[in-house]
Motif scaffolding. Sequence first.
Motif, PDB file in Angstrom:
ATOM      1  N   ASN A 161     -24.844  25.802 -54.311  1.00 14.84           N
ATOM      2  CA  ASN A 161     -25.244  27.209 -54.325  1.00 14.84           C
ATOM      3  C   ASN A 161     -24.117  28.151 -54.744  1.00 14.84           C
ATOM      4  OD1 ASN A 161     -27.938  26.682 -53.000  1.00 14.84           O
ATOM      5  ND2 ASN A 161     -26.588  25.928 -51.393  1.00 14.84           N
ATOM      6  N   ASN A 162     -23.034  27.618 -55.274  1.00 13.97           N
ATOM      7  CA  ASN A 162     -21.850  28.412 -55.590  1.00 13.97           C
ATOM      8  C   ASN A 162     -21.874  28.840 -57.056  1.00 13.97           C
ATOM      9  OD1 ASN A 162     -19.248  29.396 -56.086  1.00 13.97           O
ATOM     10  ND2 ASN A 162     -18.311  27.946 -54.670  1.00 13.97           N
ATOM     11  N   PRO A 163     -21.958  30.125 -57.362  1.00 13.24           N
ATOM     12  CA  PRO A 163     -21.969  30.573 -58.759  1.00 13.24           C
ATOM     13  C   PRO A 163     -20.714  30.177 -59.530  1.00 13.24           C
ATOM     14  CG  PRO A 163     -22.653  32.350 -57.286  1.00 13.24           C
ATOM     15  CD  PRO A 163     -22.128  31.255 -56.412  1.00 13.24           C
ATOM     16  N   ASP A 164     -19.600  29.963 -58.833  1.00 17.69           N
ATOM     17  CA  ASP A 164     -18.386  29.531 -59.521  1.00 17.69           C
ATOM     18  C   ASP A 164     -18.521  28.112 -60.071  1.00 17.69           C
ATOM     19  OD1 ASP A 164     -16.915  31.892 -59.189  1.00 17.69           O
ATOM     20  OD2 ASP A 164     -16.364  31.331 -57.149  1.00 17.69           O
ATOM     21  N   ASN A 165     -19.430  27.326 -59.500  1.00 19.18           N
ATOM     22  CA  ASN A 165     -19.764  26.018 -60.068  1.00 19.18           C
ATOM     23  C   ASN A 165     -20.290  26.215 -61.493  1.00 19.18           C
ATOM     24  OD1 ASN A 165     -20.933  23.529 -60.786  1.00 19.18           O
ATOM     25  ND2 ASN A 165     -22.043  23.288 -58.870  1.00 19.18           N
ATOM     26  N   VAL A 166     -21.239  27.128 -61.630  1.00 19.95           N
ATOM     27  CA  VAL A 166     -21.825  27.433 -62.943  1.00 19.95           C
ATOM     28  C   VAL A 166     -20.759  27.977 -63.892  1.00 19.95           C
ATOM     29  CG1 VAL A 166     -23.519  28.870 -64.142  1.00 19.95           C
ATOM     30  CG2 VAL A 166     -24.089  27.860 -61.915  1.00 19.95           C
ATOM     31  N   ALA A 167     -19.958  28.922 -63.413  1.00 18.81           N
ATOM     32  CA  ALA A 167     -18.960  29.573 -64.262  1.00 18.81           C
ATOM     33  C   ALA A 167     -17.929  28.590 -64.802  1.00 18.81           C
ATOM     34  CB  ALA A 167     -18.258  30.678 -63.473  1.00 18.81           C
ATOM     35  N   THR A 192     -26.597  19.414 -59.127  1.00 21.61           N
ATOM     36  CA  THR A 192     -26.397  20.719 -58.498  1.00 21.61           C
ATOM     37  C   THR A 192     -26.959  21.840 -59.363  1.00 21.61           C
ATOM     38  OG1 THR A 192     -24.246  21.176 -59.531  1.00 21.61           O
ATOM     39  CG2 THR A 192     -24.240  19.872 -57.506  1.00 21.61           C
ATOM     40  N   GLY A 193     -27.189  21.563 -60.640  1.00 22.63           N
ATOM     41  CA  GLY A 193     -27.659  22.589 -61.572  1.00 22.63           C
ATOM     42  C   GLY A 193     -26.539  23.345 -62.239  1.00 22.63           C
ATOM     43  N   THR A 221     -36.360  15.927 -55.828  1.00 24.16           N
ATOM     44  CA  THR A 221     -37.273  17.035 -55.545  1.00 24.16           C
ATOM     45  C   THR A 221     -36.933  18.318 -56.306  1.00 24.16           C
ATOM     46  OG1 THR A 221     -38.353  18.195 -53.701  1.00 24.16           O
ATOM     47  CG2 THR A 221     -35.972  17.930 -53.576  1.00 24.16           C
ATOM     48  N   ILE A 222     -35.897  18.285 -57.159  1.00 21.38           N
ATOM     49  CA  ILE A 222     -35.417  19.519 -57.790  1.00 21.38           C
ATOM     50  C   ILE A 222     -36.520  20.258 -58.528  1.00 21.38           C
ATOM     51  CG2 ILE A 222     -33.887  20.460 -59.570  1.00 21.38           C
ATOM     52  CD1 ILE A 222     -31.890  18.279 -58.891  1.00 21.38           C
ATOM     53  N   HIS A 240     -33.028  21.678 -52.750  1.00 20.14           N
ATOM     54  CA  HIS A 240     -33.265  22.515 -53.924  1.00 20.14           C
ATOM     55  C   HIS A 240     -32.043  23.402 -54.177  1.00 20.14           C
ATOM     56  CE1 HIS A 240     -37.423  21.551 -52.556  1.00 20.14           C
ATOM     57  NE2 HIS A 240     -37.584  21.360 -53.850  1.00 20.14           N
ATOM     58  N   PRO A 241     -31.102  22.936 -55.008  1.00 21.71           N
ATOM     59  CA  PRO A 241     -29.905  23.747 -55.267  1.00 21.71           C
ATOM     60  C   PRO A 241     -30.270  25.070 -55.934  1.00 21.71           C
ATOM     61  CG  PRO A 241     -29.652  21.485 -56.073  1.00 21.71           C
ATOM     62  CD  PRO A 241     -31.096  21.673 -55.759  1.00 21.71           C
ATOM     63  N   ARG A 242     -29.643  26.145 -55.491  1.00 20.50           N
ATOM     64  CA  ARG A 242     -29.972  27.451 -56.055  1.00 20.50           C
ATOM     65  C   ARG A 242     -29.214  27.733 -57.341  1.00 20.50           C
ATOM     66  NH1 ARG A 242     -34.201  27.048 -55.366  1.00 20.50           N
ATOM     67  NH2 ARG A 242     -34.566  29.157 -56.073  1.00 20.50           N
TER      68      ARG A 242
END
Length: 372
Positions: A161-167, A192-193, A221-222, A240-242
Motif C-alpha cells: 500500500n506504499n506509493p513509494d513502491n510505485v514511484a 503488490t501492483g 484474489t487480486i 488486495h494491494p491498494r
Amino acid sequence: MTVTALTAASPRATANPDLLTLLGRTPLARISCDLPCPQPGFWAKLEGLGAGGMKARAAVSMLLGARRRGELRSGAPVVESTSGTLGIGLAFAGQALGHPVVLVGDAELEPSMRRLLRAHGVRLELVDRPAAAGGWQAARLARLRALLAELPGAYWPDQYNNPDNVAGYASLATELTHQLDHLDILVCSVGTGGHSAGVVAPLRRRWPALRLIGVDATGSTIFGQPARPRLMRGLGSSIHPRNVAYGAFDEVHWVGPAESADCCRRLARDNFVSGGWSTGAVALVSAWAARVHPGAVVATVFPDGLQRYLGTVYDDDFTAAHGIGPERAATRPVEIRHPHAAEATGWVRCTTVVDPLSSGEVPYPHTGPEST
C-alpha cells in the motif's frame, strides 16, 4: 504459531551509499523461442541482472521516502514481510542506506533463499503455518506487527500500500524509453501492483496508445478470482494491494504453475535468459500477445533469475510431484467474460478488469489458506 529466528540483525548498520550506483541500468533482451508455440518475438527487461533484483528499485524508494518524511530514523531497523524477492531488494537498500533489515518469511520459503538472505546480513524469521483466514500472508503480517512492538523505532514499508513502491519504478520506465523506439503492448506480472503502476503511467505519456496486460497467478484474489492455495510465489496475492492501478489494465491473464514452469524451462534451454514463476508467466503471455497482434512491439519485465528456483521450477522431481509437467501446460488461454464468470485453474484471459473492493459485486467465497 511457532516462529523460528534464523539470524540476528546487527544492532547498527553502516551505510554504503556507493551501492546505489549499481541500481538499475539492466539490459533488454529479444526473446524469440517457442513459448510454447512459434511467436515473432518480444522484448524482456532483465531485472534479475541488476543488483538486488527488480524490487531493489522499490526498496530504495520506500526507505528514502520514509527518511524524507521522518518516519525512518538514521540507523533504525526496517521490518517487512516477504516471499523472497522484496527481501533481497531490502537487503540491498538496507546496506546502501545504513539500516538493519528484519524479514518475516514462512515455512515455504526456499532453503536457497533463506541462505541468500542470511548471507546479505538480514535477520530472518519464519512462521510455520498459515493463518486460518489470509493464509501465509496473514500469518507473516501478524508476526510483523508483533516485531514492530518489540523493536523501538522500527519502520514497516508496507509494500502493498506504499506509493513509494510505485514511484521506485519510474527509473525502469525511463530506461525502457531509452532502449525502445516504440512500444505497443506492455505485459506485467502483478503482486503488490507496484511495478505495473509505476511503469505504465510514464510510458503512456510517451506512447499514449500503449496497452497494458496484467498477469496474475491462478488462486490469487487480486483481480477478483477466489483465493486458493498457490504453488507459485512472487506474483499474485491473497489480499488486495491498494497499489494496483486497476483502471490502467486493458486485460488480465491468470497463469497456472504448469504453464509458467514450461515457459521457464523453454527460455533457459532455447534463449538462455530465464527466471522463476513470474518470468515464466509473463513470457507466456508476451509470446501470445506478439503472436495475436502481428507487427506489435511487445515488452515485459523478467523480475529475477533462475538460481532461486533450481529446486522447484527446474527440478523434475518437484514438477512431477506437483503434477505440473509440460503435458499439463495449456497452449492458449480460455476466454471468460468477467472475473466472476468462472474460476481460473489454468491459463485464462479476461478483458473485463475490476477492482474487487469497489465493484460492489459478491466475491467468491474463501475456502481455505492461501500461499503467497
